[in-house]
Design a protein around this motif. Structure first.
Motif, short mmCIF file in Angstrom:
data_model
loop_
_atom_site.label_atom_id
_atom_site.label_comp_id
_atom_site.label_asym_id
_atom_site.label_seq_id
_atom_site.Cartn_x
_atom_site.Cartn_y
_atom_site.Cartn_z
N ASP A 51 0.87 -1.17 0.00
CA ASP A 51 0.00 0.00 0.00
C ASP A 51 0.91 1.22 0.00
O ASP A 51 1.73 1.39 0.91
N ILE A 52 0.80 2.07 -1.02
CA ILE A 52 1.72 3.21 -1.12
C ILE A 52 1.02 4.54 -0.85
O ILE A 52 1.53 5.60 -1.21
N SER A 53 -0.14 4.49 -0.19
CA SER A 53 -0.75 5.74 0.26
C SER A 53 0.17 6.37 1.30
O SER A 53 0.97 5.70 1.96
N LEU A 54 0.07 7.68 1.45
CA LEU A 54 0.94 8.38 2.39
C LEU A 54 0.75 7.88 3.81
O LEU A 54 1.73 7.73 4.57
N ARG A 91 8.65 11.38 -11.13
CA ARG A 91 8.63 10.94 -12.51
C ARG A 91 8.79 9.42 -12.53
O ARG A 91 9.40 8.84 -11.63
N MET A 92 8.21 8.79 -13.57
CA MET A 92 8.35 7.34 -13.74
C MET A 92 9.39 7.06 -14.82
O MET A 92 9.53 7.83 -15.78
N ALA A 93 10.12 5.96 -14.64
CA ALA A 93 11.22 5.62 -15.55
C ALA A 93 11.12 4.17 -16.01
O ALA A 93 10.51 3.33 -15.35
N ARG A 94 11.76 3.91 -17.14
CA ARG A 94 11.90 2.55 -17.66
C ARG A 94 13.28 2.03 -17.25
O ARG A 94 14.30 2.64 -17.58
N VAL A 95 13.31 0.90 -16.56
CA VAL A 95 14.59 0.33 -16.12
C VAL A 95 15.31 -0.28 -17.32
O VAL A 95 14.73 -1.02 -18.12
N LEU A 96 16.61 0.06 -17.43
CA LEU A 96 17.48 -0.48 -18.47
C LEU A 96 18.55 -1.40 -17.89
O LEU A 96 19.14 -2.20 -18.61
N TRP A 97 18.80 -1.27 -16.60
CA TRP A 97 19.87 -2.01 -15.91
C TRP A 97 19.63 -3.51 -16.01
O TRP A 97 18.56 -4.01 -15.67
N THR A 176 1.34 11.27 -12.05
CA THR A 176 0.36 11.34 -10.96
C THR A 176 0.51 10.10 -10.09
O THR A 176 1.21 9.14 -10.45
N MET A 177 -0.16 10.09 -8.95
CA MET A 177 -0.07 8.92 -8.08
C MET A 177 -0.69 7.69 -8.73
O MET A 177 -0.32 6.56 -8.40
#
Length: 263
Positions: A51-54, A91-97, A176-177
């Motif tokens: 659960d990632i609510s604050l 921001r959201m990212a695409r993992v390349l690792w 956004t969340m």
């Protein structure tokens, strides 16, 4: 973030509340996060979606003194920074690792603007991630961040002389969340996700990085050869979590370790 939650967050980081909005303060906060709050995937490894609510982050990370992974740690960081007056956004990212092709937008990071400069801050990528704010467009001794056609902005790490490996790529598209929730769901449920397959826990302690990868516990210290220890029993894993990372293991951890073939 409420005043009480800000106080609890700063208490967990062992920082005072009179931090000015400066790069020096941002650096102190980043380092304190990495030192005091472990990166860990115990919830996902044991079969649940966090659960990632604050409110949930406050209970888990600040009250229970657990850690979390990127979609928990960086939203908490971002909320705390905003409460202190920083211009911060997710921001959201695409993992390349360690991937042959870019992954889905499942990694969460934080961008912070100070004056006319913008910095990448990430306390949720684990071992190879940055340990201090990184100015966008800059090159460091072992990290660089630069635009790349078709991917957006790419963060890369030097892993050997002249050998650079990409960590992740992101754009400045609004996050956004609900985007973070989607990334959380992917990371916790996608077939083959690393977080569902093995236990990963990391934190920094001064100049030493501590890493638990499955049943292997490693210490990486500046100027010294890495030390590695294979943990032979579930009880040894539990003790490592408590002693090295300050985490009380979840009740279902032993079952998950055995079910997923680590013992």
């Amino acid at each position: 973030m409420s005043h009480d939650m800000v106080d609890a967050w700063l208490s967990r980081l062992v920082l005072s509340s009179d931090l000015p909005v400066t790069l020096e303060s941002l650096t102190k906060i980043t380092r304190a996060h990495l030192d005091r709050i472990p990166f860990e995937n115990l919830t996902v490894f044991c079969g649940d979606v966090p659960d990632i609510s604050l409110d949930a982050l406050e209970e888990k990370i600040l009250r229970q003194r657990r850690g979390g992974y990127c979609v928990e740690l960086n939203p908490l960081l971002c909320a705390g920074l905003r409460a202190l007056g920083f211009d911060a956004r997710l921001r959201m990212a695409r993992v390349l690792w360690q991937r042959d092709a870019p992954g889905p937008r499942s990694h969460c990071l934080c961008l912070v603007r100070i004056g006319g400069d913008e910095y990448l801050v990430d306390v949720g990528f684990g071992g190879p991630g940055p340990t201090a704010p990184l100015l966008l467009g800059s090159d460091g001794p072992d990290l660089r961040i630069a635009p790349r056609d078709g991917l957006g902005t790419v963060l890369s790490r030097q892993v050997g002389r002249g050998d650079w490996r990409d960590l992740y790529a992101f754009t400045d598209e609004m996050t956004t969340m609900s985007d973070v929730q989607a990334g959380n769901w992917l990371a916790a449920t996608l077939p083959g996700s690393l977080f569902t397959r093995t236990l990963i826990v990391t934190r920094h302690s001064g100049d030493t990085r501590l890493v638990l990868d499955g049943t292997t516990f490693r210490r990486f210290a500046d100027g010294r050869a890495p030390e590695a220890e294979t943990l032979q029993t579930p009880d040894a894993v539990r003790s490592c979590l408590q002693d090295a990372f300050g985490i009380d293991p979840l009740p279902g951890l032993e079952d998950a370790l055995i079910r997923k073939g680590l013992f």
